[in-house]
Design a protein around this motif. Structure first.
Motif, PDB file in Angstrom:
ATOM      1  N   ARG A  30       5.105  -5.810  -4.449  1.00 31.96           N
ATOM      2  CA  ARG A  30       3.738  -5.572  -4.933  1.00 31.96           C
ATOM      3  C   ARG A  30       2.814  -6.744  -4.591  1.00 31.96           C
ATOM      4  NH1 ARG A  30       6.849  -4.017  -9.542  1.00 31.96           N
ATOM      5  NH2 ARG A  30       6.980  -1.728  -9.717  1.00 31.96           N
TER       6      ARG A  30
ATOM      7  N   VAL B 296       1.519  -6.739  -0.953  1.00 28.79           N
ATOM      8  CA  VAL B 296       0.587  -5.692  -0.529  1.00 28.79           C
ATOM      9  C   VAL B 296      -0.812  -6.281  -0.366  1.00 28.79           C
ATOM     10  CG1 VAL B 296      -0.549  -3.536  -1.195  1.00 28.79           C
ATOM     11  CG2 VAL B 296       1.921  -3.819  -1.556  1.00 28.79           C
ATOM     12  N   ARG B 297      -1.443  -5.946   0.757  1.00 31.19           N
ATOM     13  CA  ARG B 297      -2.812  -6.377   1.039  1.00 31.19           C
ATOM     14  C   ARG B 297      -3.721  -5.152   1.167  1.00 31.19           C
ATOM     15  NH1 ARG B 297      -1.525 -10.549   6.084  1.00 31.19           N
ATOM     16  NH2 ARG B 297       0.040 -11.837   4.999  1.00 31.19           N
ATOM     17  N   PRO B 298      -5.015  -5.348   1.183  1.00 27.69           N
ATOM     18  CA  PRO B 298      -5.917  -4.197   1.362  1.00 27.69           C
ATOM     19  C   PRO B 298      -5.662  -3.433   2.666  1.00 27.69           C
ATOM     20  CG  PRO B 298      -7.140  -6.085   0.553  1.00 27.69           C
ATOM     21  CD  PRO B 298      -5.769  -6.588   0.877  1.00 27.69           C
TER      22      PRO B 298
ATOM     23  N   THR C 102      -2.611  -3.140   4.133  1.00 30.76           N
ATOM     24  CA  THR C 102      -1.202  -2.744   4.258  1.00 30.76           C
ATOM     25  C   THR C 102      -1.129  -1.236   4.461  1.00 30.76           C
ATOM     26  OG1 THR C 102      -0.451  -4.559   2.842  1.00 30.76           O
ATOM     27  CG2 THR C 102       1.063  -2.702   3.146  1.00 30.76           C
ATOM     28  N   ARG C 103      -0.488  -0.835   5.524  1.00 29.46           N
ATOM     29  CA  ARG C 103      -0.409   0.590   5.847  1.00 29.46           C
ATOM     30  C   ARG C 103       1.021   1.103   5.924  1.00 29.46           C
ATOM     31  NH1 ARG C 103      -4.443   0.294   4.075  1.00 29.46           N
ATOM     32  NH2 ARG C 103      -6.535   0.459   4.980  1.00 29.46           N
TER      33      ARG C 103
ATOM     34  N   ILE D 167       5.103   2.363  -4.842  1.00 31.93           N
ATOM     35  CA  ILE D 167       4.256   1.237  -4.432  1.00 31.93           C
ATOM     36  C   ILE D 167       3.447   1.610  -3.202  1.00 31.93           C
ATOM     37  CG2 ILE D 167       4.290  -1.123  -3.535  1.00 31.93           C
ATOM     38  CD1 ILE D 167       6.783  -1.609  -5.279  1.00 31.93           C
TER      39      ILE D 167
ATOM     40  N   ASP E 137       0.555   3.945  -4.106  1.00 31.90           N
ATOM     41  CA  ASP E 137      -0.530   3.225  -4.786  1.00 31.90           C
ATOM     42  C   ASP E 137      -1.373   2.412  -3.805  1.00 31.90           C
ATOM     43  OD1 ASP E 137       0.270   4.254  -7.201  1.00 31.90           O
ATOM     44  OD2 ASP E 137       1.379   2.455  -7.825  1.00 31.90           O
ATOM     45  N   ALA E 138      -0.738   1.969  -2.714  1.00 29.78           N
ATOM     46  CA  ALA E 138      -1.437   1.152  -1.721  1.00 29.78           C
ATOM     47  C   ALA E 138      -2.036   1.986  -0.593  1.00 29.78           C
ATOM     48  CB  ALA E 138      -0.471   0.120  -1.133  1.00 29.78           C
ATOM     49  N   ASP E 139      -1.912   3.321  -0.697  1.00 32.45           N
ATOM     50  CA  ASP E 139      -2.365   4.210   0.372  1.00 32.45           C
ATOM     51  C   ASP E 139      -1.652   3.870   1.689  1.00 32.45           C
ATOM     52  OD1 ASP E 139      -3.763   6.348   1.434  1.00 32.45           O
ATOM     53  OD2 ASP E 139      -5.487   5.120   2.004  1.00 32.45           O
ATOM     54  N   ALA E 140      -0.376   3.563   1.555  1.00 29.42           N
ATOM     55  CA  ALA E 140       0.457   3.212   2.707  1.00 29.42           C
ATOM     56  C   ALA E 140       1.589   4.233   2.826  1.00 29.42           C
ATOM     57  CB  ALA E 140       1.024   1.808   2.552  1.00 29.42           C
TER      58      ALA E 140
END
Length: 383
Positions: A136, A139-141, A143-144, A167, A170-173
């Protein structure tokens, strides 16, 4: 003949995509060893095939079977596991994107990402995927993709696929799981929330050390279309004969994996009690930090075993050279047992990096030979 989706694993491995030939009744899928296909009318194909780079009936049979075994809708077969990995990266990521990889990733995957992906414009963070807080935090903005191996190569670390999938969402990855060590028989990541499954079909899927290949499987229609486009456009696809060999190996995957697991468990018992062996890495051990997670997401614990030896690198190299039945060689997952020294062989590419493996580590791919013979061979090498 149709094969319902709720048929058992071994049944689907033998029948999905492999109906008897409509013309001859042949029960084995033919090797369509052709580069092109005749068209009766311009632009209209007879069965959807025009050129074997774009599609071939033998490869289609393999792709359908793999997709069924991983509970996906789309499967693509590639010329190697690394070709599949490269297609996944190109299809999902763009320059400027960030991905998370295991801190003990396979050396070839690390090389692809670090030496090819980074110059292309990617950035990555290597973190222990078993530590969900560390994931977590990484994760960066931008992160894909989370790139997961479980079990990992060669330290057999375990990651919680279900939690990593959460995870990633939640990160749109996307979450990609390299399922090579487990095989579809022992673990099905898509059912646990993963977006993509990657295989080096060279290993357990093919199972006989006679073919090189890779695969990507997904239940996502958009990803399936992207993988097809990249396979056709980049061209690193599985040929007809390679597809046929892989499909032949796939038919016996269930029975082979049971024997691999049986033998590995007894090899672990030997290593655990041997005075010249230090740490043993095997998720079936209750002392393994990922044992409970593995027990929850794997059918059994696999045929791969790693261990550290007393005496350091020099002794590890000697042991690797003293076996008779455990063949000294790279790769894994074949019917024959293999032994290797990761630091000098499969993982030499991570030397000097944060992913460097211990130089007293030995990795075993435990085959399906008679277990008494394997135990005797390894005991002699250790003694």
């Amino acid at each position: 003949m149709t094969t319902p989706a709720d048929d058992g694993f071994a049944t689907r491995a033998i029948h999905v995509g492999q109906e008897p030939d409509a013309t001859t009744g042949a029960v084995v899928v033919p090797i369509y060893q052709t580069s092109t296909f005749a068209q009766d009318v311009v632009g209209e194909t007879r069965a959807g095939y025009d050129y074997s780079r774009a599609g071939n009936p033998t490869r289609t049979a393999l792709e359908l079977a793999l997709a069924s075994l991983e509970r996906g809708r789309h499967g693509k077969a590639f010329a190697s596991g690394m070709a599949a990995a490269d297609a996944a990266i190109r299809a999902i990521l763009r320059p400027g994107d960030h991905l998370i990889i295991p801190s003990d990733a396979y050396g070839g995957s690390f090389r692809l990402i670090d030496k090819i992906g980074v110059p292309w414009g990617l950035t990555y963070s290597a973190v222990p995927l078993a530590d969900l807080d560390a994931v977590r935090a990484a994760v960066r903005p931008n992160t894909r993709l989370i790139w997961c191996e479980t079990p990992t190569n060669p330290l057999l670390g375990i990651a919680d696929i279900y939690e990593l999938a959460a995870i990633a969402r939640d990160a749109d990855a996307k979450l990609l799981v390299d399922n090579t060590f487990a095989s579809p028989y022992l673990q099905q990541p898509l059912a646990l929330g993963a977006d993509i499954v990657l295989h080096s079909t060279t290993k357990y899927v093919g199972g006989h050390s006679d073919v090189v290949g890779g695969a990507l499987i997904t239940a996502n229609d958009e990803l399936g279309e992207a993988f097809s486009f990249h396979a056709k456009s980049m061209g690193a696809v599985a040929g007809p004969f390679d597809s046929w060999l892989t499909l032949r190996g796939l038919k016996t995957l269930a029975v082979r994996m049971e024997r691999h697991c049986d033998n590995a468990e007894q090899i672990v018992d030997l290593l655990e009690s041997h005075s010249r062996v230090g740490t043993v890495y095997y998720p079936g051990l209750e002392t393994h930090p990922g044992h409970d997670v593995a027990a929850g997401q794997m059918h059994r614990f696999g045929g791969m075993v790693s261990f550290r030896v007393v005496g350091g690198r020099e002794e590890a190299v000697k042991i690797c050279s003293r076996t008779r039945l455990f063949t000294l060689g790279e790769s894994l997952g074949g019917v024959e047992s293999l032994i290797e020294h990761p630091a000098l062989m499969t993982h030499a590419s991570v030397a000097g990096s944060s992913l460097e493996v211990p130089d007293d580590l030995i990795r075993l791919s435990v085959g399906i030979e008679d277990i008494d013979d394997l135990i005797a061979d390894l005991s002699d090498a250790l003694d």
